[in-house]
Design a protein around this motif. Sequence first.
Motif, PDB file in Angstrom:
ATOM      1  N   LYS A 141       0.824  -1.218   0.000  1.00 27.76           N
ATOM      2  CA  LYS A 141       0.000   0.000   0.000  1.00 27.76           C
ATOM      3  C   LYS A 141       0.851   1.259   0.000  1.00 27.76           C
ATOM      4  O   LYS A 141       0.410   2.311  -0.466  1.00 27.76           O
ATOM      5  CB  LYS A 141      -0.938  -0.016   1.210  1.00 27.76           C
ATOM      6  CG  LYS A 141      -2.026  -1.085   1.108  1.00 27.76           C
ATOM      7  CD  LYS A 141      -2.951  -1.063   2.316  1.00 27.76           C
ATOM      8  CE  LYS A 141      -4.037  -2.120   2.188  1.00 27.76           C
ATOM      9  NZ  LYS A 141      -4.937  -2.162   3.367  1.00 27.76           N
ATOM     10  N   GLU A 193      -2.707  -6.754   5.774  1.00 29.53           N
ATOM     11  CA  GLU A 193      -3.210  -5.381   5.736  1.00 29.53           C
ATOM     12  C   GLU A 193      -2.250  -4.435   5.014  1.00 29.53           C
ATOM     13  O   GLU A 193      -2.615  -3.303   4.704  1.00 29.53           O
ATOM     14  CB  GLU A 193      -3.452  -4.879   7.153  1.00 29.53           C
ATOM     15  CG  GLU A 193      -2.211  -4.867   8.027  1.00 29.53           C
ATOM     16  CD  GLU A 193      -2.529  -4.629   9.487  1.00 29.53           C
ATOM     17  OE1 GLU A 193      -1.758  -3.896  10.128  1.00 29.53           O
ATOM     18  OE2 GLU A 193      -3.549  -5.165   9.968  1.00 29.53           O
ATOM     19  N   GLU A 194      -1.036  -4.916   4.727  1.00 31.09           N
ATOM     20  CA  GLU A 194      -0.065  -4.083   4.012  1.00 31.09           C
ATOM     21  C   GLU A 194      -0.100  -4.311   2.498  1.00 31.09           C
ATOM     22  O   GLU A 194       0.522  -3.585   1.742  1.00 31.09           O
ATOM     23  CB  GLU A 194       1.346  -4.376   4.531  1.00 31.09           C
ATOM     24  CG  GLU A 194       1.529  -4.056   6.009  1.00 31.09           C
ATOM     25  CD  GLU A 194       2.884  -4.503   6.524  1.00 31.09           C
ATOM     26  OE1 GLU A 194       3.602  -5.171   5.754  1.00 31.09           O
ATOM     27  OE2 GLU A 194       3.219  -4.176   7.668  1.00 31.09           O
ATOM     28  N   SER A 196      -1.478  -4.400  -1.287  1.00 27.62           N
ATOM     29  CA  SER A 196      -2.403  -3.726  -2.190  1.00 27.62           C
ATOM     30  C   SER A 196      -2.730  -4.597  -3.392  1.00 27.62           C
ATOM     31  O   SER A 196      -3.859  -4.643  -3.862  1.00 27.62           O
ATOM     32  CB  SER A 196      -1.805  -2.398  -2.675  1.00 27.62           C
ATOM     33  OG  SER A 196      -2.628  -1.796  -3.659  1.00 27.62           O
TER      34      SER A 196
END
Length: 202
Positions: A141, A193-194, A196
Motif C-alpha cells: 500500500k 493489511e499491508e 495492495s
Amino acid sequence: MFETFTAAIILVVFLVPGFVWRTVEGQFVYLDRRLGWERFALELLTRSTFVYLPWTPLIYKGWKGNWIDQHPYWIAVAIIGFLLIKPTAFGFLVGVAKQKEWGASIIRRLNLKTFEQHRIPSAWDYWFSRMPRSWVIVTLKIGNKVHGYMATSSYVSSDSNERDIYISHTVHIKENGEWEFVKDTMGVYIRGEEISLIEFIH
C-alpha cells in the motif's frame, strides 16, 4: 454417570468417522473451516451415516444377537474399521475425486448444465488452495514492490481475519531485467493489511 458415558460413546460413534473423513478429504481440497457448530456437526453426521449405511442390517443383527459379548475380538476389528479405516478411504477417494473434478466431468459428458455455487468463499482461498509454484510481485500500500518465488515452503494464511503471506524466496531484478534470487535469502513475511496487489507470473 452411565448416561454421561453413553453420551460420550454416541458422540464417538457418530462424529469420529465423519471427522476422520473430513480431515483426510481436507488434505486434497479446500474445506471451509469457518462453519458454525451446527452445520459442522451436521457435516460430520452425514459423512458418518454414509460410513455405516451399507452395513446397517448387519450392525442391527449383531446388536440384537449380542455379538459384542460373543465375539469381542472381531467387534474390536470392526470398530477400528468403522472409526478409522473406512473414513480414511472415503476421505481419500472423495478428496481426489473433487480435486480431479470427476463429478463435473461426468456431468459435462451427459450434456447436463448445473447452477454452480462455488464451495470456496473467496478468491484468496480459491487461488491459494490450488496455486502452483509461481513467481510473484507483491505491491504494498505504500507503493513498494516485493519480488519473490512462491515455492512449496511458502505459506499463505487461510484465516479470513489475518491474510498474511510468507514468500520463501525473495528475488532481485537485475539491470537487464533478469530475475535472480537474493543471496542467502530466507524469504519475506508480509502482513495482509499491508498488501495492495499480488501479481502471479509463470
